[in-house]
Write an enzyme that holds these catalytic residues in place. Structure first.
Site, mmCIF file in Angstrom:
data_model
loop_
_atom_site.group_PDB
_atom_site.id
_atom_site.type_symbol
_atom_site.label_atom_id
_atom_site.label_comp_id
_atom_site.label_asym_id
_atom_site.label_seq_id
_atom_site.Cartn_x
_atom_site.Cartn_y
_atom_site.Cartn_z
ATOM 1 N N ASP A 1 0.839 -1.201 0.000
ATOM 2 C CA ASP A 1 0.000 0.000 0.000
ATOM 3 C C ASP A 1 0.878 1.256 0.000
ATOM 4 O OD1 ASP A 1 -2.419 -1.678 0.476
ATOM 5 O OD2 ASP A 1 -1.371 -2.071 2.348
ATOM 6 N N HIS B 1 -4.571 -3.238 6.597
ATOM 7 C CA HIS B 1 -4.366 -3.529 5.173
ATOM 8 C C HIS B 1 -5.706 -3.985 4.611
ATOM 9 C CE1 HIS B 1 -3.011 -5.044 1.366
ATOM 10 N NE2 HIS B 1 -3.516 -6.224 1.662
HETATM 11 P P1 NAI Z 1 -2.361 -18.279 -3.738
HETATM 12 O O1 NAI Z 1 -3.716 -18.841 -3.458
HETATM 13 O O2 NAI Z 1 -1.818 -18.287 -5.126
HETATM 14 O O3 NAI Z 1 -1.292 -19.034 -2.829
HETATM 15 C C1 NAI Z 1 -1.503 -19.290 -1.477
HETATM 16 C C2 NAI Z 1 -0.786 -20.560 -1.151
HETATM 17 O O4 NAI Z 1 -0.877 -20.771 0.260
HETATM 18 C C3 NAI Z 1 -1.388 -21.798 -1.817
HETATM 19 O O5 NAI Z 1 -0.371 -22.472 -2.547
HETATM 20 C C4 NAI Z 1 -1.885 -22.637 -0.643
HETATM 21 O O6 NAI Z 1 -1.727 -24.033 -0.866
HETATM 22 C C5 NAI Z 1 -0.968 -22.147 0.473
HETATM 23 N N1 NAI Z 1 -1.473 -22.434 1.820
HETATM 24 C C6 NAI Z 1 -2.750 -22.430 2.261
HETATM 25 N N2 NAI Z 1 -2.802 -22.797 3.539
HETATM 26 C C7 NAI Z 1 -1.541 -23.007 3.942
HETATM 27 C C8 NAI Z 1 -0.949 -23.439 5.165
HETATM 28 N N3 NAI Z 1 -1.706 -23.711 6.232
HETATM 29 N N4 NAI Z 1 0.389 -23.561 5.214
HETATM 30 C C9 NAI Z 1 1.145 -23.318 4.133
HETATM 31 N N5 NAI Z 1 0.649 -22.936 2.943
HETATM 32 C C10 NAI Z 1 -0.673 -22.779 2.847
HETATM 33 O O7 NAI Z 1 -2.381 -16.802 -3.121
HETATM 34 P P2 NAI Z 1 -1.360 -15.607 -3.383
HETATM 35 O O8 NAI Z 1 -1.831 -14.816 -4.532
HETATM 36 O O9 NAI Z 1 0.034 -16.126 -3.375
HETATM 37 O O10 NAI Z 1 -1.636 -14.714 -2.085
HETATM 38 C C11 NAI Z 1 -1.299 -15.192 -0.790
HETATM 39 C C12 NAI Z 1 -1.929 -14.289 0.259
HETATM 40 O O11 NAI Z 1 -1.382 -12.978 0.196
HETATM 41 C C13 NAI Z 1 -3.441 -14.118 0.123
HETATM 42 O O12 NAI Z 1 -4.007 -14.171 1.427
HETATM 43 C C14 NAI Z 1 -3.578 -12.722 -0.433
HETATM 44 O O13 NAI Z 1 -4.822 -12.150 -0.097
HETATM 45 C C15 NAI Z 1 -2.431 -12.044 0.280
HETATM 46 N N6 NAI Z 1 -1.999 -10.766 -0.288
HETATM 47 C C16 NAI Z 1 -1.593 -9.803 0.581
HETATM 48 C C17 NAI Z 1 -1.137 -8.591 0.138
HETATM 49 C C18 NAI Z 1 -0.688 -7.546 1.110
HETATM 50 O O14 NAI Z 1 -0.345 -6.457 0.650
HETATM 51 N N7 NAI Z 1 -0.643 -7.773 2.411
HETATM 52 C C19 NAI Z 1 -1.094 -8.289 -1.297
HETATM 53 C C20 NAI Z 1 -1.496 -9.385 -2.148
HETATM 54 C C21 NAI Z 1 -1.936 -10.578 -1.644
#
Ligand code: NAI
Length: 328
Positions: A159, A187
């Site tokens: 952000d 966030h």
């Molecule tokens: P994604 O769905 O592509 O990947 C998430 C991964 O986490 C998946 O491979 C899943 O198997 C794994 N996962 C789920 N539960 C788990 C556990 N208990 N232990 C280990 N791995 C686990 O999602 P992406 O796009 O990589 O985003 C990840 C997170 O980041 C989401 O929650 C998204 O909302 C968040 N995010 C946060 C931002 C921020 O600025 N703080 C910005 C963009 C995304």
């Protein structure tokens, strides 16, 4: 040769992981002279995909990548880690209420907090990127009583970077001219990107813009809703920029902030700026010798007060919900 620094990444087979791992392995986090050992946590069904990512990491032959270990057991993967980048989280599914979302994520971040408490290195630093990031960090922190609370943080650097980029574009200046940007609060769409304390080429940013309608009606919503705009355009949520911001955040925590500048980090409030103590809320922080401190003494006018209070109220609601679920 120096001992490798152990960096844990959760959700390593996900979209953000696919950008993040290669940059960490190439030295973007700890520099070209520090070997890195990656510790990658995934859920069992994603381990095969993660093995493919590890094959690609091998194929890069990164000089700074000393070792990669993967697994689905946090107590093994987090053993001795110095940094934990908690990216993996449960996304909001169709028809999922906020309470269900918080509960599902509590089922991830409570056990990960316990595992870090039991097996991480003494200098562990934890960055939560997975959403809802602030409250997930609160859950992990509350389940790790032996880790000092100042080692927990949540990511608002994306952000922060978005706010810098939007302001630089508006004024037609390079991003390097923008200092002292602040994201306050959660966030989420209630976050408050603050131009009243930011500087452009050494001058006050809000005064330089001189357009309160743009600030309130365009700048703030553009930054706060940028994630949704990217999903709309790309058909997938921001990943490379989120990975880049996660690296910026963790690297600043190690290297410190530049003189005359600060960054935004969501950290445990000590009550500064009227933010209820104990909430993980975003503040302007400086970092020195590996420790952050909230910038003190900024004047908060009525406009900013209202925006900060609204976002902090949302954090308090999330905190109350996870407390009600027995997660903290
Ligand atoms: P994604 O769905 O592509 O990947 C998430 C991964 O986490 C998946 O491979 C899943 O198997 C794994 N996962 C789920 N539960 C788990 C556990 N208990 N232990 C280990 N791995 C686990 O999602 P992406 O796009 O990589 O985003 C990840 C997170 O980041 C989401 O929650 C998204 O909302 C968040 N995010 C946060 C931002 C921020 O600025 N703080 C910005 C963009 C995304």
């Amino acid at each position: 040769s120096t001992t490798p620094v152990k960096v844990a990444v959760t959700g390593a087979a996900g979209q953000i992981g696919y950008s993040l791992l290669f940059r960490i392995a190439s030295g973007a986090l700890l520099g070209p002279d520090t070997p890195v050992e990656l510790r990658l946590l995934e859920i069992t069904p994603a381990l095969k995909a993660l093995e493919g990512v590890v094959m690609e990491l091998d194929d890069c032959a990164f000089p700074t990548l000393a070792k990669v270990e993967i697994g689905d057991d946090a107590n093994k993967v987090f053993d001795g880690v110095n940094h934990a980048l908690l990216v993996g989280a449960r996304p909001r599914g169709p028809g999922m209420e906020r309470g269900d979302l918080l509960e599902a994520n509590g089922g991830i971040f409570a056990p990960q907090g316990k595992a870090l408490n039991d097996v991480a290195a003494d200098d562990i630093r934890i960055t939560v990127t997975g959403n809802p990031a602030n409250t997930n960090a609160l859950i992990a922190m509350s389940n790790a009583p032996d880790i000092p609370t100042e080692r927990f943080s949540a990511l608002t650097r994306l952000d922060h970077n978005r706010a810098i980029s939007q302001l630089a574009a508006k004024l037609g200046v390079p991003v390097t001219e923008i200092k002292k940007m602040t994201i306050w609060g959660n966030h989420s769409a209630t976050q408050y990107p603050d131009l009243f304390h930011a500087e452009v080429s050494g001058k006050n940013a809000a005064e330089t813009v001189g357009d309160q309608d743009w600030l309130a009606g365009t700048f703030i919503p553009t930054v706060a809703k940028r994630g949704a705009a990217i999903i709309e355009a790309r058909g997938a949520s921001s990943a490379a920029s989120a990975a880049s911001a996660t690296i910026d955040h963790a690297r600043t925590w190690v290297e410190g902030t530049a003189d005359g500048d600060w960054v935004s980090m969501a950290v445990r409030s000590d009550g500064s700026y009227g933010v209820e103590e104990g909430l993980i809320s975003s503040f302007p922080v400086t970092v020195k010798d590996g420790a952050w401190s909230v910038v003190q003494g900024l004047d908060i006018d009525d406009f900013s007060r209202g925006k900060i209070d609204a976002s902090v109220a949302e954090l308090a609601e999330e905190r109350d919900a996870v407390k009600g679920l027995g997660l903290i």
